[in-house]
Scaffold this active site. Structure first.
Site, PDB file in Angstrom:
ATOM      1  N   TYR A 171     -94.199 -11.836 -32.359  1.00 55.71           N
ATOM      2  CA  TYR A 171     -95.446 -12.227 -31.702  1.00 55.71           C
ATOM      3  C   TYR A 171     -95.148 -12.645 -30.263  1.00 55.71           C
ATOM      4  O   TYR A 171     -94.110 -13.248 -29.998  1.00 55.71           O
ATOM      5  CB  TYR A 171     -96.092 -13.387 -32.462  1.00 55.71           C
ATOM      6  CG  TYR A 171     -97.475 -13.746 -31.982  1.00 55.71           C
ATOM      7  CD1 TYR A 171     -98.564 -12.966 -32.333  1.00 55.71           C
ATOM      8  CD2 TYR A 171     -97.684 -14.849 -31.160  1.00 55.71           C
ATOM      9  CE1 TYR A 171     -99.834 -13.284 -31.896  1.00 55.71           C
ATOM     10  CE2 TYR A 171     -98.960 -15.166 -30.718  1.00 55.71           C
ATOM     11  CZ  TYR A 171    -100.026 -14.383 -31.084  1.00 55.71           C
ATOM     12  OH  TYR A 171    -101.279 -14.694 -30.642  1.00 55.71           O
ATOM     13  N   ASP A 212    -107.878 -14.837 -41.900  1.00 55.11           N
ATOM     14  CA  ASP A 212    -106.888 -14.009 -41.214  1.00 55.11           C
ATOM     15  C   ASP A 212    -107.568 -12.730 -40.738  1.00 55.11           C
ATOM     16  O   ASP A 212    -107.035 -11.640 -40.866  1.00 55.11           O
ATOM     17  CB  ASP A 212    -105.737 -13.679 -42.169  1.00 55.11           C
ATOM     18  CG  ASP A 212    -104.594 -12.960 -41.475  1.00 55.11           C
ATOM     19  OD1 ASP A 212    -104.314 -13.277 -40.313  1.00 55.11           O
ATOM     20  OD2 ASP A 212    -103.989 -12.069 -42.108  1.00 55.11           O
TER      21      ASP A 212
END
Length: 389
Positions: free
Chosen positions: A322, A253
């Protein structure tokens, strides 16, 4: 979630309106603008104020020593409008009073706005700029180098899926490595798995960790797990020191969504990941949204199959904050015991609280696990053809 741009062109910018900045220190009634010339950052956006791409006639030439250009929003907008006939490529970033906005040329034709109620933190570490604000609809929001990283409202959809898709696909995971994920949310989710006895995390920016601990304690709670060891080190360097076959699962990540043409593929990074996994071990990394042309699923699956030699699958989840509202994941298994990612063989009870997490799962369950691999027709044909090879 990491959405840091690896480009040197400064393609991501964050903006606040003039009205919002009346609440913050300013000089002579003027607020700061970050000035870009052909996409390259020139000014230092110290106050995260409005970001405007000025007409060529007003742009600060590359190499200029001045750090900030001072003008008013009305002046910049008027200049852009006056110059529009001669410079059709000129863009004035849209502004709405009291709103944070994010826009990026790799997702053209759109910008995302969040209503700001209160600024909570602004600072800069050795590596990056950080900002935390209270939003009206999404709770507290964390912004890194101008890119929205997570919100309290929907972080669960990302953190839970990127963690449990790989860990629930293999039996009895014991050793897990997290590269990036400094907010601690993925650590929180790993802690729900009782079979895990070693959790390593590589995060290079300790200030980022401290900011998350102060403003997002329910996310950063992952660091309280006694099984967690923090390595303040670059992920590449750490992987080089790891004996082969160490980990059952590695979650990455630390980068913006991976694409088939990503520069990362021209480095030894993924070869090091494969080496660090045991046979049948799994990798999960954030991949681009199915709605963006920048995602070439066929190339991505082919490339990772060559590296890991096992199963390679694409999954997705819904994250409203997002761009496009969808984030993809690439799941890969190293050659060895077969892994069928679509069907969890190591289920986790969504109604119980495990590890250091303070609440039960909010998003993930076994049905969501399998559904994550169900794709719309335009993507399904490509993926099914590659999976069946």
């Amino acid at each position: 979630m990491e959405r840091r741009s690896t480009s040197t062109s400064g393609i991501i910018s964050a903006a606040f309106s003039k009205d919002l900045h009346l609440k913050f220190p300013k000089e002579d009634g003027v607020f700061h603008l970050q000035v870009s010339n052909n996409g390259n950052n020139i000014g230092e956006n110290r106050l995260f104020s409005s970001s405007v791409l000025l007409p060529a006639a007003m742009a600060v030439p590359a190499g200029t020593e001045t750090n900030t250009a001072k003008t008013t929003c009305k002046e910049a907008a008027k200049a852009a409008a006056d110059d529009d006939d001669d410079h059709h490529h000129s863009i004035v970033h849209p502004e709405i009073s009291g709103w944070f906005s994010e826009h990026c040329p790799i997702w053209p034709g759109q910008a995302h706005f969040l209503k700001v109620e209160k600024m909570l933190f602004q600072g800069k570490s050795e590596y990056q700029s950080m900002m935390v604000f209270q939003s009206q609809a999404y709770g507290k929001v964390f912004v890194l180098d101008g890119a929205l990283q997570l919100t309290e409202k929907d972080e669960c959809a990302y953190q839970e899926m990127i963690t449990h898709l790989p860990l629930c696909s293999i039996p009895n995971p014991k050793k897990v490595l997290l590269i990036g994920g400094g907010d601690g949310g993925i650590l929180r989710e790993i802690s729900r798995h009782s079979t895990v006895h070693q959790i390593d995390i590589c995060e290079i920016d300790t200030m980022l960790i401290d900011v998350y601990k102060e403003f997002f304690p329910d996310i950063a709670v992952g660091y309280e797990d006694s099984r967690v060891t923090l390595h303040v080190k670059d992920g590449n360097a750490f992987l080089k020191s790891v004996p082969g076959g160490t980990y059952d699962a590695i979650i990455v990540d630390a980068f913006e969504p991976i694409r088939s043409d990503d520069e990362l593929h021209r480095t030894p990074f993924f070869g090091l990941v494969a080496k660090a996994l045991r046979p049948g071990g799994v990798l999960c990394i954030q991949a681009e949204s199915i709605w963006f042309q920048s995602l070439n699923i066929e190339q991505l699956l082919s490339k990772y199959h060559q590296i890991f030699k096992g199963s390679v699958r694409y999954a997705w989840t819904i994250v409203p904050a997002y761009p496009s509202g969808v984030i993809g994941f690439l799941l890969c298994s190293k050659e060895g015991p077969s892994v069928e990612f679509k069907y969890p063989i190591n289920p986790i009870d969504p109604n119980e609280t495990h590890g250091v997490a303070k609440t039960p799962l909010k998003f993930y369950n076994s049905e969501m696990h399998s559904a994550a691999f169900c794709l719309p027709s335009f993507a399904k044909k490509v993926i099914d053809s590659k999976v069946s090879e």
